[in-house]
Design an enzyme around this catalytic site. Structure first.
Site, PDB file in Angstrom:
ATOM      1  N   TYR A   1      -3.114  -0.217  10.117  1.00 15.01           N
ATOM      2  CA  TYR A   1      -2.945  -0.552   8.700  1.00 15.01           C
ATOM      3  C   TYR A   1      -1.565  -0.122   8.202  1.00 15.01           C
ATOM      4  O   TYR A   1      -0.872  -0.883   7.523  1.00 15.01           O
ATOM      5  CB  TYR A   1      -4.049   0.137   7.897  1.00 15.01           C
ATOM      6  CG  TYR A   1      -4.083  -0.214   6.429  1.00 15.01           C
ATOM      7  CD1 TYR A   1      -4.612  -1.430   6.004  1.00 15.01           C
ATOM      8  CD2 TYR A   1      -3.619   0.679   5.460  1.00 15.01           C
ATOM      9  CE1 TYR A   1      -4.663  -1.754   4.651  1.00 15.01           C
ATOM     10  CE2 TYR A   1      -3.671   0.365   4.115  1.00 15.01           C
ATOM     11  CZ  TYR A   1      -4.191  -0.854   3.714  1.00 15.01           C
ATOM     12  OH  TYR A   1      -4.238  -1.166   2.379  1.00 15.01           O
TER      13      TYR A   1
ATOM     14  N   SER B   1       0.850  -1.180   0.000  1.00  9.26           N
ATOM     15  CA  SER B   1       0.000   0.000   0.000  1.00  9.26           C
ATOM     16  C   SER B   1       0.887   1.230   0.000  1.00  9.26           C
ATOM     17  O   SER B   1       2.067   1.157   0.373  1.00  9.26           O
ATOM     18  CB  SER B   1      -0.887  -0.001   1.256  1.00  9.26           C
ATOM     19  OG  SER B   1      -1.504   1.250   1.477  1.00  9.26           O
TER      20      SER B   1
END
Length: 267
Positions: free
Chosen positions: A161, A148
């Protein structure tokens, strides 16, 4: 050996894409299938696996689905064994399954934090550990971790995250370091902001005819001046899954329209 386009073909290869029922994982699976790979996928429930099977059938792809929790090491080992018996040993693993919890850090419980780490970081470790021995025996393999932009950046409300995806970047590098000698390539793909049904509400015009503030923010911060399309992930996925990337290892390829390279427009 001379270059030819067949180096991008995946004929005869078995590709497992975790959580690939819809969204980015499904699009990656479609691209690998188009290059000739046999597709297998998993998800948590039989209902979701059936949904995935229907989605693949609608695209003309024969894909076999398995019910498996990727955070459960024994279940993962059993699934990998079953796939070998029913389809063939896994040549390509795409660690796609993931979750996000958008909670301010000081409001987030340790339980919620651990759950994100478990799915987004521990599970890729468990999955990779399960397939590497067979890859060594076969003389090579490909592991693609879906990272990501949060592997590089932080943002409000995504502490777990970002921690998990940052850790996944380093797990990618370490797998490459430890198992590159066995012709195993482990790389990552870091998607930018991709136009999917899940992000559609953020891209709709508001009642006053203006773009959603988040839509304006993303387009303004992206040199390509647009959201990514799921198909933008197809070429990078096939490349990293194929013989064409045999000397590419420990790298995270950011498919983000240039957003990580850009400081933003001058005011």
């Amino acid at each position: 050996m001379d270059f030819n386009m067949d180096m991008f073909r995946l004929d005869g290869k078995v590709a497992l894409i975790t959580g690939a029922v819809y969204g980015i994982g499904f699009e990656i699976a479609k691209s690998l299938a188009a290059a000739g790979a046999t597709i297998v996928f998993n998800n948590l429930t039989q209902e979701s696996v059936d949904e995935g099977s229907a989605n693949y059938k609608a695209e003309g792809i024969e894909a076999k689905g398995y019910v498996c929790d990727v955070t459960d090491e024994k279940a993962v080992q059993a699934m990998v064994k079953q796939i070998k018996e029913e389809v063939g040993s896994i040549d390509i693993l795409v660690n796609n399954a993931g979750i996000i919890k958008r909670i301010p850090m000081t409001d987030m419980s340790a339980t919620d934090f651990r759950q994100v780490i478990d799915v987004d970081l521990n599970a890729p470790f468990i999955m990779s550990k399960a397939v590497i021995p067979e890859m060594i025996e076969k003389g090579g393999g490909k592991i693609i971790n879906i990272c990501s932009m949060m592997s590089e950046l932080g943002r409000e409300t995504v502490s777990a995250y970002a921690a998990a995806k940052g850790g996944l970047k380093m797990l990618t590098k370490n797998i490459a370091s430890e198992y590159g000698q066995f012709n195993i390539q482990c790389n990552g793909i870091g998607p930018g902001y991709i136009a999917t049904p899940q992000t559609a509400p953020l891209r709709e015009l508001q009642e006053n005819g203006e773009r959603h503030p988040f839509d304006q923010f993303i387009v303004g911060r992206t040199p390509a001046a647009r959201w990514g399309d799921p198909v933008d992930l197809a070429g990078p996925s096939v490349f990293l899954a194929s013989q064409a990337s045999d000397f590419v290892n420990g790298h995270v390829l950011y498919v983000d329209g240039g957003i990580l390279a850009y400081i933003g427009k001058q005011p």
